[in-house]
Design a protein around this motif. Sequence first.
Motif, mmCIF file in Angstrom:
data_model
loop_
_atom_site.group_PDB
_atom_site.id
_atom_site.type_symbol
_atom_site.label_atom_id
_atom_site.label_comp_id
_atom_site.label_asym_id
_atom_site.label_seq_id
_atom_site.Cartn_x
_atom_site.Cartn_y
_atom_site.Cartn_z
ATOM 1 N N GLU A 73 0.833 -1.205 0.000
ATOM 2 C CA GLU A 73 0.000 0.000 0.000
ATOM 3 C C GLU A 73 0.868 1.255 0.000
ATOM 4 O O GLU A 73 0.528 2.254 -0.641
ATOM 5 C CB GLU A 73 -0.927 -0.009 1.218
ATOM 6 C CG GLU A 73 -1.899 1.155 1.290
ATOM 7 C CD GLU A 73 -2.902 1.189 0.142
ATOM 8 O OE1 GLU A 73 -3.639 2.194 0.047
ATOM 9 O OE2 GLU A 73 -2.941 0.230 -0.670
ATOM 10 N N SER A 74 1.987 1.217 0.690
ATOM 11 C CA SER A 74 2.910 2.346 0.693
ATOM 12 C C SER A 74 3.415 2.624 -0.716
ATOM 13 O O SER A 74 3.483 3.790 -1.156
ATOM 14 C CB SER A 74 4.092 2.070 1.630
ATOM 15 O OG SER A 74 5.057 3.097 1.548
ATOM 16 N N GLN A 75 3.746 1.575 -1.432
ATOM 17 C CA GLN A 75 4.222 1.744 -2.805
ATOM 18 C C GLN A 75 3.138 2.339 -3.695
ATOM 19 O O GLN A 75 3.408 3.178 -4.565
ATOM 20 C CB GLN A 75 4.685 0.392 -3.342
ATOM 21 C CG GLN A 75 5.935 -0.133 -2.628
ATOM 22 C CD GLN A 75 6.223 -1.587 -2.933
ATOM 23 O OE1 GLN A 75 5.392 -2.300 -3.507
ATOM 24 N NE2 GLN A 75 7.417 -2.061 -2.546
ATOM 25 N N ARG A 76 1.896 1.923 -3.473
ATOM 26 C CA ARG A 76 0.788 2.483 -4.258
ATOM 27 C C ARG A 76 0.589 3.963 -3.946
ATOM 28 O O ARG A 76 0.357 4.781 -4.847
ATOM 29 C CB ARG A 76 -0.502 1.711 -3.969
ATOM 30 C CG ARG A 76 -1.670 2.073 -4.879
ATOM 31 C CD ARG A 76 -2.977 1.492 -4.388
ATOM 32 N NE ARG A 76 -3.442 2.185 -3.190
ATOM 33 C CZ ARG A 76 -4.068 3.356 -3.205
ATOM 34 N NH1 ARG A 76 -4.315 3.973 -4.346
ATOM 35 N NH2 ARG A 76 -4.464 3.911 -2.083
ATOM 36 N N LEU A 77 0.687 4.309 -2.672
ATOM 37 C CA LEU A 77 0.460 5.688 -2.254
ATOM 38 C C LEU A 77 1.520 6.650 -2.801
ATOM 39 O O LEU A 77 1.275 7.856 -2.894
ATOM 40 C CB LEU A 77 0.416 5.783 -0.723
ATOM 41 C CG LEU A 77 -0.821 5.183 -0.055
ATOM 42 C CD1 LEU A 77 -0.670 5.183 1.460
ATOM 43 C CD2 LEU A 77 -2.081 5.940 -0.471
ATOM 44 N N GLN A 78 2.691 6.126 -3.136
ATOM 45 C CA GLN A 78 3.736 6.989 -3.706
ATOM 46 C C GLN A 78 3.242 7.687 -4.971
ATOM 47 O O GLN A 78 3.688 8.784 -5.299
ATOM 48 C CB GLN A 78 4.987 6.162 -4.026
ATOM 49 C CG GLN A 78 5.617 5.471 -2.831
ATOM 50 C CD GLN A 78 6.202 6.439 -1.816
ATOM 51 O OE1 GLN A 78 6.638 7.521 -2.182
ATOM 52 N NE2 GLN A 78 6.211 6.044 -0.553
ATOM 53 N N HIS A 79 2.311 7.047 -5.678
ATOM 54 C CA HIS A 79 1.805 7.604 -6.930
ATOM 55 C C HIS A 79 0.637 8.562 -6.710
ATOM 56 O O HIS A 79 0.108 9.127 -7.677
ATOM 57 C CB HIS A 79 1.371 6.473 -7.870
ATOM 58 C CG HIS A 79 2.465 5.486 -8.182
ATOM 59 N ND1 HIS A 79 3.541 5.794 -8.979
ATOM 60 C CD2 HIS A 79 2.661 4.205 -7.766
ATOM 61 C CE1 HIS A 79 4.358 4.743 -9.058
ATOM 62 N NE2 HIS A 79 3.837 3.768 -8.332
ATOM 63 N N GLU A 80 0.201 8.721 -5.448
ATOM 64 C CA GLU A 80 -0.941 9.582 -5.139
ATOM 65 C C GLU A 80 -0.512 10.969 -4.659
ATOM 66 O O GLU A 80 -1.349 11.810 -4.349
ATOM 67 C CB GLU A 80 -1.807 8.926 -4.051
ATOM 68 C CG GLU A 80 -2.380 7.585 -4.426
ATOM 69 C CD GLU A 80 -3.380 7.705 -5.563
ATOM 70 O OE1 GLU A 80 -4.329 8.493 -5.432
ATOM 71 O OE2 GLU A 80 -3.193 7.020 -6.595
ATOM 72 N N ARG A 81 0.771 11.210 -4.591
ATOM 73 C CA ARG A 81 1.275 12.467 -4.019
ATOM 74 C C ARG A 81 0.710 13.698 -4.736
ATOM 75 O O ARG A 81 0.786 13.821 -5.948
ATOM 76 C CB ARG A 81 2.803 12.491 -4.093
ATOM 77 C CG ARG A 81 3.427 13.740 -3.485
ATOM 78 C CD ARG A 81 4.922 13.607 -3.352
ATOM 79 N NE ARG A 81 5.508 14.787 -2.704
ATOM 80 C CZ ARG A 81 6.752 14.841 -2.228
ATOM 81 N NH1 ARG A 81 7.534 13.783 -2.313
ATOM 82 N NH2 ARG A 81 7.202 15.942 -1.648
ATOM 83 N N GLY A 82 0.132 14.588 -3.940
ATOM 84 C CA GLY A 82 -0.353 15.861 -4.460
ATOM 85 C C GLY A 82 -1.691 15.815 -5.177
ATOM 86 O O GLY A 82 -2.217 16.863 -5.563
ATOM 87 N N LYS A 83 -2.289 14.649 -5.331
ATOM 88 C CA LYS A 83 -3.527 14.556 -6.103
ATOM 89 C C LYS A 83 -4.678 15.303 -5.433
ATOM 90 O O LYS A 83 -5.513 15.916 -6.104
ATOM 91 C CB LYS A 83 -3.900 13.091 -6.344
ATOM 92 C CG LYS A 83 -3.050 12.406 -7.401
ATOM 93 C CD LYS A 83 -3.586 11.029 -7.748
ATOM 94 C CE LYS A 83 -2.759 10.390 -8.866
ATOM 95 N NZ LYS A 83 -3.269 9.048 -9.245
ATOM 96 N N TRP A 84 -4.736 15.263 -4.095
ATOM 97 C CA TRP A 84 -5.844 15.936 -3.404
ATOM 98 C C TRP A 84 -5.780 17.443 -3.612
ATOM 99 O O TRP A 84 -6.821 18.095 -3.786
ATOM 100 C CB TRP A 84 -5.843 15.577 -1.922
ATOM 101 C CG TRP A 84 -4.711 16.131 -1.098
ATOM 102 C CD1 TRP A 84 -3.432 15.684 -1.034
ATOM 103 C CD2 TRP A 84 -4.787 17.259 -0.204
ATOM 104 N NE1 TRP A 84 -2.687 16.445 -0.164
ATOM 105 C CE2 TRP A 84 -3.489 17.400 0.371
ATOM 106 C CE3 TRP A 84 -5.792 18.124 0.188
ATOM 107 C CZ2 TRP A 84 -3.195 18.409 1.296
ATOM 108 C CZ3 TRP A 84 -5.500 19.123 1.113
ATOM 109 C CH2 TRP A 84 -4.219 19.261 1.659
ATOM 110 N N LEU A 85 -4.570 17.987 -3.648
ATOM 111 C CA LEU A 85 -4.413 19.421 -3.878
ATOM 112 C C LEU A 85 -4.770 19.787 -5.318
ATOM 113 O O LEU A 85 -5.368 20.841 -5.573
ATOM 114 C CB LEU A 85 -2.971 19.840 -3.575
ATOM 115 C CG LEU A 85 -2.555 19.772 -2.104
ATOM 116 C CD1 LEU A 85 -1.040 19.931 -1.962
ATOM 117 C CD2 LEU A 85 -3.288 20.827 -1.280
ATOM 118 N N ALA A 86 -4.421 18.914 -6.241
ATOM 119 C CA ALA A 86 -4.744 19.168 -7.649
ATOM 120 C C ALA A 86 -6.255 19.191 -7.864
ATOM 121 O O ALA A 86 -6.768 20.023 -8.633
ATOM 122 C CB ALA A 86 -4.099 18.103 -8.537
ATOM 123 N N VAL A 87 -6.983 18.300 -7.191
ATOM 124 C CA VAL A 87 -8.447 18.273 -7.323
ATOM 125 C C VAL A 87 -9.049 19.587 -6.830
ATOM 126 O O VAL A 87 -9.926 20.168 -7.484
ATOM 127 C CB VAL A 87 -9.035 17.081 -6.543
ATOM 128 C CG1 VAL A 87 -10.561 17.198 -6.444
ATOM 129 C CG2 VAL A 87 -8.664 15.762 -7.218
#
Length: 368
Positions: A340-354
């Motif tokens: 899950e940690s490896q998957r989350l690496q690709h989620e960085r900054g997405k909430w701010l972009a939305v």
Amino acid sequence: MKIALALFQLDRRGGKERDCLAVARSLAERGHDVTIVTTSRPASETRPYRIATVPRRGLTNHALARNFARKAMNYCSEVGSDACLAFERIPGAEFYYAADNPAASKVRGVRSLLPRGRMRLALERGVFERSPCPFFFFLTEQQRCQFGALYRFDASRSVVLPLILHDDRYDMVAAGSDPARIRQQLKLPATGPVAISIAVSSAFDNKGVDRSLTALTHLPDLYLVVVGSNDRRLKRRVKSLGLERRVRIVPHASNIIELIAAADVLVHPARSEAAGQVIGEALLAATPAIISSVCGYAPCVERSGAGVVLEEPFRQDAFEQAISGTLARLPVARAAATRESQRLQHERGKWLAVIGDEIERRIGSGSR
């Protein structure tokens, strides 16, 4: 665009305050003129946005909340803001960041008749029953459903944000950690079972720290690190239970990811939790989590298999069994958390972009 963010007390630096600062920086970096409207500012630091303070008026919390809502909107009108993103219940704001669960689900009966309860409900209704309603940023789908069951707002004017994790947390993971060093500093056993609990000082019972302390009385080999609280009541409770030898209290910590990574498991049996960023932080640090199902981010643990989600109503014995079971199969739980940690690496900054995309789209097109 000229964008105002409204938050009552910026220097508190809880989850909501951290989110507001991150959103302000992100919007400023996208080229917008950003101002945070607040009653108190954090220590001076270099920032790409402004902070405007308005006076605190009121002798009670509900009076302070009412007057801040008015002053924030007055400020936006006076300076000609194109939009206001409210992190508090502020009627009239174009955007609302739902940092808290609905007041209407808790303020009932006699509490709804008291001045504090009446004001909380009035402000919340002013946000959700206004026409047209603001655009809502919800932390989880569970939270959106909770508000939807209480208020008839246009669900198309809302979005559920991706899991919220701040850049400094990612940077800490990238920098690596030394669990042995952290354990040595905290005088913890090098290989013995260690759980960690994160709680804001004034809300340690709400975060279930008392439940974790009770678990320690039945799990004699387990150590507990409590981060974020220096409340005297907590210290008294630890002493009354005879747990001074196995509990470490860390009032403030900037190296939260290192602390989590040094533990075997996060315990977060909260009574109420709109989202629970610490859950995401634990998964980012590849540490399994044992949490209550009321937590908004509970589905993240359930989906990944990186821990245990406790059913409601809460049962102390089930919580303690979950701790024992997770520690017994720790390699499997850690492997799931690592994935899950490896998957989350690709989620960085997405909430701010939305958030940035929605504000630009709606203000730019005039569809507020």
